[in-house]
Design a protein around this motif. Sequence first.
Motif, short mmCIF file in Angstrom:
data_model
loop_
_atom_site.label_atom_id
_atom_site.label_comp_id
_atom_site.label_asym_id
_atom_site.label_seq_id
_atom_site.Cartn_x
_atom_site.Cartn_y
_atom_site.Cartn_z
N ASP A 50 -58.88 -81.75 -75.04
CA ASP A 50 -58.92 -82.81 -76.05
C ASP A 50 -60.38 -83.15 -76.33
O ASP A 50 -60.67 -84.17 -76.95
N SER A 51 -61.29 -82.31 -75.86
CA SER A 51 -62.72 -82.61 -75.95
C SER A 51 -63.34 -82.01 -77.21
O SER A 51 -63.39 -80.78 -77.36
N GLY A 52 -63.78 -82.88 -78.10
CA GLY A 52 -64.44 -82.41 -79.32
C GLY A 52 -63.48 -81.79 -80.33
O GLY A 52 -63.89 -81.18 -81.30
N GLN A 98 -73.79 -84.67 -75.38
CA GLN A 98 -72.42 -84.81 -74.88
C GLN A 98 -72.45 -85.46 -73.52
O GLN A 98 -73.52 -85.83 -73.03
N GLY A 99 -71.28 -85.59 -72.89
CA GLY A 99 -71.20 -86.33 -71.64
C GLY A 99 -72.07 -85.74 -70.53
O GLY A 99 -72.78 -86.46 -69.82
N ARG A 100 -72.05 -84.42 -70.41
CA ARG A 100 -72.77 -83.80 -69.29
C ARG A 100 -74.28 -83.96 -69.42
O ARG A 100 -74.98 -83.89 -68.42
N LEU A 180 -66.39 -94.74 -61.34
CA LEU A 180 -64.95 -94.74 -61.60
C LEU A 180 -64.71 -93.95 -62.88
O LEU A 180 -65.28 -94.26 -63.93
N THR A 181 -63.87 -92.94 -62.78
CA THR A 181 -63.55 -92.11 -63.93
C THR A 181 -62.29 -92.67 -64.59
O THR A 181 -61.23 -92.71 -63.97
N VAL A 182 -62.44 -93.17 -65.82
CA VAL A 182 -61.30 -93.77 -66.54
C VAL A 182 -61.05 -93.01 -67.84
O VAL A 182 -61.97 -92.84 -68.60
N MET A 253 -70.71 -91.22 -71.02
CA MET A 253 -69.61 -91.09 -71.98
C MET A 253 -69.69 -89.76 -72.72
O MET A 253 -70.77 -89.34 -73.14
N SER A 254 -68.55 -89.13 -72.86
CA SER A 254 -68.43 -88.01 -73.78
C SER A 254 -67.74 -88.54 -75.02
O SER A 254 -66.54 -88.83 -75.00
N ALA A 255 -68.48 -88.66 -76.11
CA ALA A 255 -67.90 -89.15 -77.36
C ALA A 255 -66.90 -88.16 -77.94
O ALA A 255 -66.16 -88.47 -78.87
N LYS A 256 -66.87 -86.96 -77.34
CA LYS A 256 -65.90 -85.95 -77.76
C LYS A 256 -64.48 -86.32 -77.37
O LYS A 256 -63.54 -85.63 -77.73
N LYS A 257 -64.33 -87.36 -76.59
CA LYS A 257 -63.00 -87.83 -76.20
C LYS A 257 -62.70 -89.10 -77.01
O LYS A 257 -62.41 -89.01 -78.18
N ASP A 258 -62.86 -90.27 -76.38
CA ASP A 258 -62.46 -91.51 -77.06
C ASP A 258 -63.51 -92.07 -78.02
O ASP A 258 -63.64 -93.29 -78.14
C1 LIG Z 1 -65.30 -84.29 -70.76
C2 LIG Z 1 -65.63 -85.07 -69.59
C3 LIG Z 1 -66.94 -85.12 -69.13
C4 LIG Z 1 -68.07 -84.30 -69.71
O1 LIG Z 1 -68.27 -84.50 -71.06
P1 LIG Z 1 -68.78 -83.32 -72.03
O2 LIG Z 1 -68.93 -84.00 -73.34
O3 LIG Z 1 -67.73 -82.27 -72.03
O4 LIG Z 1 -70.07 -82.81 -71.50
C5 LIG Z 1 -67.19 -85.95 -68.05
N1 LIG Z 1 -66.22 -86.65 -67.44
C6 LIG Z 1 -64.94 -86.61 -67.87
C7 LIG Z 1 -63.90 -87.44 -67.20
C8 LIG Z 1 -64.61 -85.82 -68.96
O5 LIG Z 1 -63.34 -85.78 -69.37
#
Ligand SMILES: *Cc1c(COP(=O)(O)O)cnc(C)c1O
Length: 456
Positions: A50-52, A98-100, A180-182, A253-258
């Motif tokens: 669901d990423s991007g 991105q998030g990483r 905490l991973t939410v 945050m990875s804006a590619k998600k929410d």
């Molecule tokens: C996708 C994701 C990341 C990394 O984000 P990218 O944008 O793919 O680099 C980090 N943590 C969680 C929980 C993710 O789902």
Amino acid sequence: MKTIIEPFRIKSVEPIRFTTREERIKILEEAGYNTFLVRADDVLIDLLTDSGTSAMSSDQWAGIMRGDESYAGAKSFYVFEAAVKKITGDEFIIPTHQGRAAEKIIFSILGGPGKYFASNTFFDTTRANIEFTGAEAVDLLNETGKHPEQSAPFKGNMDVEALEAFIKKTGKENIPLIVLTVTNNSGGGQPVSMQNIKDVKAVCKKYDLPLFLDACRFAENAYFIKLREKGYENKSVIEICQEMFSYADGSTMSAKKDALVNIGGWLSLNDSELALKCRNLLIVTEGFPTYGGLAGRDLEAIAQGLEEIVDEHYLQYRIRSTEYLGEKMMNAGVPIIEPPGGHAIYIDAKRFLPDLSSDKYPGQSIVCELYIEGGVRAVEIGSVMFGKYDKTGKLIPAMMELVRLAIPRRVYTQSHIDYVAEVVIEAYNNRDKMKGYEITYEAPMLRHFTARFKPI
Ligand SMILES: *Cc1c(COP(=O)(O)O)cnc(C)c1O
């Protein structure tokens, strides 16, 4: 009305290319039985991630046209900054591509040999960015979260007692940060309760440790809190998001998600000294602090996406449509992590293929079968992704063997999802014929992206 409808109309469509079963058998063989190596054009329904993969709205596309591409101090940065601040309440907002990239910056600065980080469950890139510095990443998931067949409202919660024991054992001076991973992506897309966030915060406060959110699916997490946690049923999602972030000292945050965009992310924090170090590293690796690896237009699209993600009609449709797929599969007896997660359904490969041991990668076997059966692309989240070797070269399996069917946001309709359910159920009915796999090539880190396999 009982029917929950997709809260959008479709303005632009993208055709799906159909393939035959025979074609897919050949394609998969050529890709070394790794669906990451299959061309997207050869996939019918792509649930790899669901990423991007979100569909942007017309307002987001309008934002793309408004983007200010000035190198420094672009108007779009301030729009982005205000939108992120509204949710996180944090003082320093650093855009990343991105998030990483946000993880790379924060963990390069705080990590290193002898350091330890703890989370409910670290996501794979987060863990990799920590381990890359020589530090250790420790998962402290609560007990129910480790049992796919046990249903509970907040299976993403951290084990607070284990956290305190971990801090005592490791020494707080060796722990730069708790995360905490939410929602908990690697653990089934399961939410973390507000109570757990507060409890974790209390422990962090006691030992003077900062708490960060890996906030990728913050809005989905907030909606689960609204649905499932007492006292939050009448709060708005944005209020719940703000409360979640209020207990944290920062976020990646990875804006590619929410944030409903195809690229982007951020690092937010309140510590000015740390923010300065992060910005200095950002300039070396990402770009100037007001664009950080993104174009001005991307920043506009993120800002607009953050407005849309907290819309409760959207979240109701989002959470319900994922649950709908999960229910269809459960009704047919397919073992999944219960209850269904926010962004994905996770098949429990151990119960799906009980005769295949972890070193035969049962999750990979299911991934291959779904592709051959119906052109559906899923991803293994088990011993291919998280397995390690001991000194003798024997596989140390992952805690769970899962297959994730991640649902892109606003992309597929109900009939697509009905089709996916049919494919999974067909595969389940043919499970006696499914074979295990062995790895024929693997990279030293994040091997699942490029590994090659062969059926045994
Ligand atoms: C996708 C994701 C990341 C990394 O984000 P990218 O944008 O793919 O680099 C980090 N943590 C969680 C929980 C993710 O789902």
